[in-house]
Design an enzyme around this catalytic site. Sequence first.
Site, short mmCIF file in Angstrom:
data_model
loop_
_atom_site.label_atom_id
_atom_site.label_comp_id
_atom_site.label_asym_id
_atom_site.label_seq_id
_atom_site.Cartn_x
_atom_site.Cartn_y
_atom_site.Cartn_z
N LYS A 130 0.82 -1.22 0.00
CA LYS A 130 0.00 0.00 0.00
C LYS A 130 0.85 1.27 0.00
O LYS A 130 2.04 1.23 0.29
CB LYS A 130 -0.96 -0.02 1.19
CG LYS A 130 -2.13 -0.98 0.92
CD LYS A 130 -3.24 -0.91 1.92
CE LYS A 130 -4.34 -1.87 1.46
NZ LYS A 130 -5.34 -2.09 2.50
N ARG A 172 -3.13 -9.97 5.34
CA ARG A 172 -3.55 -10.08 3.93
C ARG A 172 -2.41 -9.56 3.08
O ARG A 172 -2.07 -8.38 3.15
CB ARG A 172 -4.82 -9.26 3.73
CG ARG A 172 -5.41 -9.32 2.34
CD ARG A 172 -6.68 -8.46 2.27
NE ARG A 172 -7.27 -8.47 0.95
CZ ARG A 172 -6.87 -7.70 -0.06
NH1 ARG A 172 -5.87 -6.86 0.11
NH2 ARG A 172 -7.48 -7.76 -1.23
C1 7PM Z 1 -5.49 -0.64 -5.22
C2 7PM Z 1 -5.43 -0.08 -3.96
C3 7PM Z 1 -5.87 -1.93 -5.41
C4 7PM Z 1 -5.73 -0.84 -2.87
C5 7PM Z 1 -6.15 -2.70 -4.32
C6 7PM Z 1 -6.11 -2.15 -3.06
C7 7PM Z 1 -7.94 -4.60 1.91
C8 7PM Z 1 -8.96 -5.41 1.45
C9 7PM Z 1 -8.11 -4.32 -0.21
C10 7PM Z 1 -7.65 -4.56 3.31
C11 7PM Z 1 -9.41 -6.16 3.58
C12 7PM Z 1 -5.25 -4.00 -1.82
C13 7PM Z 1 -6.34 -2.96 -1.84
N1 7PM Z 1 -7.40 -3.94 0.86
N2 7PM Z 1 -9.70 -6.19 2.27
N3 7PM Z 1 -9.06 -5.23 0.13
N4 7PM Z 1 -8.42 -5.38 4.09
N5 7PM Z 1 -10.11 -6.92 4.43
O1 7PM Z 1 -4.13 -3.60 -1.49
O2 7PM Z 1 -6.77 -3.85 3.81
O3 7PM Z 1 -5.47 -5.15 -2.15
S1 7PM Z 1 -7.90 -3.74 -1.81
#
Ligand code: 7PM
Length: 267
Positions: free
Chosen positions: A214, A249
Amino acid sequence: MAIKFQNPMIMGVLNITPDSFSDGGKYVSIDDAIISAQRMIDEGADIIDIGGESTRPGAKAVSALDEINRVIPVIEALNHSTDTPISIDTSKPEVMELAVKAGASMINDVCALSADGALETAAMLNVDVCLMHMQGSPRTMQKNPIYHDVIDDIKSFFSERIQACIDAGITKEKIILDPGFGFGKTLDHNLEILKRFDEFKSFGLPLLAGLSRKSMIGALLNDRNVDGRVVGSVAGAIIATQNGANIVRVHDVLETKDALTILGGVS
Ligand code: 7PM
């Protein structure tokens, strides 16, 4: 299959969107997605989190049908080829329902079951649910996030969503909490959440931390691009685990597993 929480579990991220598995940028390859999931399982993933909708800030909304066409064939294939629990990353009740019928045993919802019918559907499906905190919506959340106290505000949100779940018939032992790194938070908010992560333990529920790749990691590394964030992400996963995370995750399963194994050696 019910998911048990003892040592931190590794949740491997499988995004099935045209961005991540592209064929000229328009189509998604189901076969590539299955290979990717199998690799994460081989590397030590305890859960595979499958999503067909990008929650990236500013991302376009995806129709339920598009999401279903992306995720269901992959869930079906994995359900036949492995025992590893599958989580469906969606906010849409119709996707939740088909995903669980295809073999998913957990719902990961960045909207914390706030969509119409989501609470009722999750209750009916009787699977584990991850309630993530977000301030605002993916389109606008990074504009100017403001909190009174970021930890207290997220805890109030958790209390409200836990009660909504219980009122809908979702029992407490099915609930996992996630403060949602990067979802309507500045760098300082994200760092405060990581530092004080253990304060969310007060609910007596399992905690999930998602900081893999991130922008908070990139920002601390002098605006490093996504490809250069692996080591920083692993460090973040270790800190979250030491501060009470039960599930991390991550995109980089092998690297995270190695680091958690070393942490386990001294814990
Ligand atoms: C772009 C920016 C693409 C951020 C994808 C993301 C989380 C999640 C995501 C989290 C839970 C990523 C994020 N982040 N579900 N889904 N917790 N529970 O980095 O922090 O995958 S999407």
